[in-house]
Design a protein around this motif. Structure first.
Motif, PDB file in Angstrom:
ATOM      1  N   ASP A  71       0.853  -1.187   0.000  1.00 49.84           N
ATOM      2  CA  ASP A  71       0.000   0.000   0.000  1.00 49.84           C
ATOM      3  C   ASP A  71       0.889   1.237   0.000  1.00 49.84           C
ATOM      4  O   ASP A  71       1.596   1.513   0.974  1.00 49.84           O
ATOM      5  N   ALA A  72       0.862   1.991  -1.092  1.00 51.44           N
ATOM      6  CA  ALA A  72       1.738   3.167  -1.228  1.00 51.44           C
ATOM      7  C   ALA A  72       1.449   4.215  -0.174  1.00 51.44           C
ATOM      8  O   ALA A  72       2.336   4.993   0.197  1.00 51.44           O
ATOM      9  N   ARG A  73       0.229   4.268   0.332  1.00 54.05           N
ATOM     10  CA  ARG A  73      -0.120   5.247   1.371  1.00 54.05           C
ATOM     11  C   ARG A  73       0.682   4.998   2.650  1.00 54.05           C
ATOM     12  O   ARG A  73       0.957   5.926   3.412  1.00 54.05           O
ATOM     13  N   PHE A  74       1.051   3.741   2.876  1.00 57.22           N
ATOM     14  CA  PHE A  74       1.907   3.389   4.008  1.00 57.22           C
ATOM     15  C   PHE A  74       3.373   3.346   3.611  1.00 57.22           C
ATOM     16  O   PHE A  74       4.247   3.841   4.341  1.00 57.22           O
ATOM     17  N   PHE A  75       3.658   2.785   2.458  1.00 55.61           N
ATOM     18  CA  PHE A  75       5.048   2.509   2.075  1.00 55.61           C
ATOM     19  C   PHE A  75       5.867   3.788   1.932  1.00 55.61           C
ATOM     20  O   PHE A  75       6.995   3.872   2.449  1.00 55.61           O
ATOM     21  N   ALA A  76       5.330   4.798   1.252  1.00 56.06           N
ATOM     22  CA  ALA A  76       6.099   6.031   1.034  1.00 56.06           C
ATOM     23  C   ALA A  76       6.440   6.724   2.351  1.00 56.06           C
ATOM     24  O   ALA A  76       7.608   7.071   2.593  1.00 56.06           O
ATOM     25  N   PRO A  77       5.479   6.941   3.266  1.00 61.30           N
ATOM     26  CA  PRO A  77       5.859   7.532   4.554  1.00 61.30           C
ATOM     27  C   PRO A  77       6.821   6.669   5.364  1.00 61.30           C
ATOM     28  O   PRO A  77       7.685   7.201   6.064  1.00 61.30           O
ATOM     29  N   PHE A  78       6.680   5.344   5.281  1.00 61.67           N
ATOM     30  CA  PHE A  78       7.577   4.484   6.056  1.00 61.67           C
ATOM     31  C   PHE A  78       9.010   4.627   5.562  1.00 61.67           C
ATOM     32  O   PHE A  78       9.947   4.659   6.377  1.00 61.67           O
ATOM     33  N   VAL A  79       9.192   4.720   4.256  1.00 57.97           N
ATOM     34  CA  VAL A  79      10.540   4.954   3.732  1.00 57.97           C
ATOM     35  C   VAL A  79      11.082   6.279   4.273  1.00 57.97           C
ATOM     36  O   VAL A  79      12.260   6.390   4.638  1.00 57.97           O
ATOM     37  N   GLY A  80      10.212   7.286   4.340  1.00 55.50           N
ATOM     38  CA  GLY A  80      10.621   8.561   4.923  1.00 55.50           C
ATOM     39  C   GLY A  80      11.043   8.414   6.375  1.00 55.50           C
ATOM     40  O   GLY A  80      12.022   9.026   6.816  1.00 55.50           O
ATOM     41  N   MET A  81      10.321   7.591   7.144  1.00 58.37           N
ATOM     42  CA  MET A  81      10.686   7.354   8.548  1.00 58.37           C
ATOM     43  C   MET A  81      12.077   6.734   8.641  1.00 58.37           C
ATOM     44  O   MET A  81      12.884   7.108   9.503  1.00 58.37           O
ATOM     45  N   VAL A  82      12.367   5.774   7.784  1.00 53.00           N
ATOM     46  CA  VAL A  82      13.668   5.098   7.822  1.00 53.00           C
ATOM     47  C   VAL A  82      14.789   6.092   7.540  1.00 53.00           C
ATOM     48  O   VAL A  82      15.838   6.093   8.216  1.00 53.00           O
TER      49      VAL A  82
END
Length: 549
Positions: free
Chosen positions: A333-344
């Protein structure tokens, strides 16, 4: 009137979308300028028609650091308060549009004078670099327009509180109000230097200004600007991501407390950007460095809350072991994946921030490409990827459309492309900075000196990274255009999660704004009053010609 289960009102949606359209237009133009920068620095491109490297540098920094972020944040926050605290009143909506158009006119003026070569003063517009008066007037309108939008936000919040006495406001609304309070307080510094120093100076009313005062007022604004960028990303992390993954907010009260601490601690710390400047005594630099490091407290609170949310969700789905919950997260789910990459990416960004704020270590990297690389990890990766992820549900929600599987796949590819491009670019900037390469300078400035030759491989890597990132910009523009105008009609959720254990009384206690603003002002006065007086009393001859400046 609560709006917990409804879409954002159609009229409010138009307001939010107008801000988002300007933001992504700035991304397109500023991203192109960034690509040109990396190609020029690599020695692979010479700008045509006498265009200055510093013109495109100023374009890139201003459009992406100020315009993209400010417009997206304010648009997102209007949608958030409409969604959680009810439809905006006609009066609030009217003044919100006034704020939008004031910001837009100011942006157009600013960009015009940059692109015509009359304002190549970089993102920081430090004196003695001088721009056309229209540049400073445009910046003033941009800030004033954002103030109007901020007061409109406060008015909507006050209306909700009046209609719901004794109740804690919705979390997203509380967060938006906190962020706009931070913005209004911190922009007083940049407004003061522009209106009382730079604008009169550029108009020829005075011959000289106190440059140390000007830089101090800028960094009074410049550091909390970072948190004005970050707090909306935290809004998405705290409130929207848990709903997207199917979990709950770890703690409503912890989230509110973290935001209050950011309000306290992000403003009176500008001296840590001026550690190598004379005219500020070591004691006051030390005071502000201590306050800077205290920001780690709400940052760690946020990290703990987010990973606690992820682990609680994963274990509710049967995950076992120390990291088994990771497999349960919705990676498709891109809605989760993109922010999670930002968190990392925020992990190395935070480590770099500790180095920048440390007096001894800052002497190694101060004003080098390291600092530029750090900014690209924070705002250009953590913040921007979170904004992209939010846009993937916010834009279709506001436009009455749905994201297709094809667009979702493209959005995941876009996040991967962005991560790869930024790894090349920011990583090489950090290494180049450790070799002493200065920021804000074109490669041609240093010719074929032995030191400059050491930097060439890293500058080529930046060009590779910049090219990959520009491909990422094209991809996100395609996705946003599709979601705004061409995606199938339908209903898209504005995700707002519930707290795992709502604590109404604790949340209400954290809305004592007289106390919080009072503490913020007190910390600012403690951190700045004595050094500011010293700057004025001990100014060099000829710099006191304009009132107190």
């Amino acid at each position: 009137m609560m709006n917990e289960t409804m879409k954002v009102d159609r009229r409010d949606a138009k307001l939010a979308l107008a801000h988002i359209y300007v933001a992504f237009t700035a991304l397109a133009l500023g991203g192109l300028a960034g690509l040109l920068q990396t190609l020029v620095r690599s020695g692979k491109l010479q700008l045509p028609a006498g265009i200055s490297y510093y013109t495109i540098l100023t374009t890139h920094g201003t459009l992406l650091g100020l315009v993209l972020t400010t417009f997206f944040i304010i648009g997102f926050q209007f949608a958030a308060i409409s969604r959680t605290a009810g439809t905006l009143s006609d009066r609030v909506r009217f003044w919100s549009w006034v704020g939008f158009w004031t910001m837009t006119v100011g942006t157009a003026m600013t960009v015009f004078f940059i692109l015509t070569g009359q304002a190549s003063v970089l993102y920081t517009f430090y004196a003695p670099l001088q721009a056309h008066p229209g540049f400073y007037l445009g910046l003033t309108l941009l800030v004033v327009g954002s103030w109007i939008s901020g007061f409109a936000t406060f008015a909507h919040y006050a209306r909700w509180k009046k209609e719901h006495p004794g109740k804690a406001s919705p979390l997203l609304t509380f967060m938006a109000v906190t962020n706009m309070a931070l913005w209004l307080v911190c922009t007083l510094g940049v407004a003061a230097t522009v209106l009382f120093q730079l604008l009169p100076w550029s108009l020829g009313f005075v011959d000289r200004i106190n440059i140390l005062v000007s830089r101090t007022l800028f960094w009074y604004f410049g550091h909390p600007l970072v948190y004005f960028w970050l707090l909306p990303a935290y809004m998405v992390w705290y409130v929207c991501i848990p709903k997207i993954i199917g979990g709950k907010i770890f703690s409503d009260s912890l989230a509110r407390l973290a935001f209050i601490l950011f309000l306290f601690l992000s403003i009176p710390v500008g001296f840590h950007h001026q550690l190598l400047e004379p005219g500020i005594t070591p004691f006051w630099k030390f005071v502000q460095v201590v306050l800077t490091f205290m920001v780690v407290i709400p940052s760690l609170m946020t990290a703990f809350a987010m990973f606690a949310t992820f682990e609680a969700y994963g274990r509710s789905k049967g995950a076992t072991g120390l990291f088994g919950w990771l497999r349960k997260l919705p990676w498709g789910d891109a809605r989760f994946f993109a922010p999670f990459v930002g968190m990392v990416f925020f992990i190395p960004a935070g480590a770099g921030g500790i180095i920048n704020a440390s007096h001894q270590m800052d002497q190694v990297v101060h004003n080098t490409m390291w600092v530029t690389g750090h900014f690209h990890l924070t705002v250009a990766t953590t913040v921007v990827l979170t904004f992209f992820g939010a846009a993937y549900w916010l834009v279709p929600h506001l436009s009455g459309r749905v994201m297709t599987k094809a667009m979702n796949r493209l959005a995941i590819i876009q996040a991967v492309v962005w991560a790869i491009g930024m790894s090349f670019m920011s990583g090489s900037m950090h290494f180049e900075g450790l070799l002493g390469a200065p920021r804000r300078s074109a490669f041609s400035t240093y010719g074929n000196s032995p030191q400059a030759l050491e930097w060439i491989p890293y500058q080529i890597a930046q060009a590779v990274g910049g090219t990959i990132l520009f491909i990422g910009i094209i991809l996100v523009l395609v996705i946003i255009t599709n979601l705004a105008f061409f995606a199938p009609k339908g209903e898209t959720e504005f995700p707002v999660a519930e707290a795992a254990e709502p604590q109404e009384r604790a949340a209400l206690a954290l809305e004592n704004w007289k106390l919080w603003i009072g503490i913020t002002v007190a910390l600012i006065l403690i951190a700045y009053t004595v050094p500011f007086i010293d700057m004025i009393q001990n100014a060099p001859p000829g710099s006191k010609g304009y009132k107190l400046w």
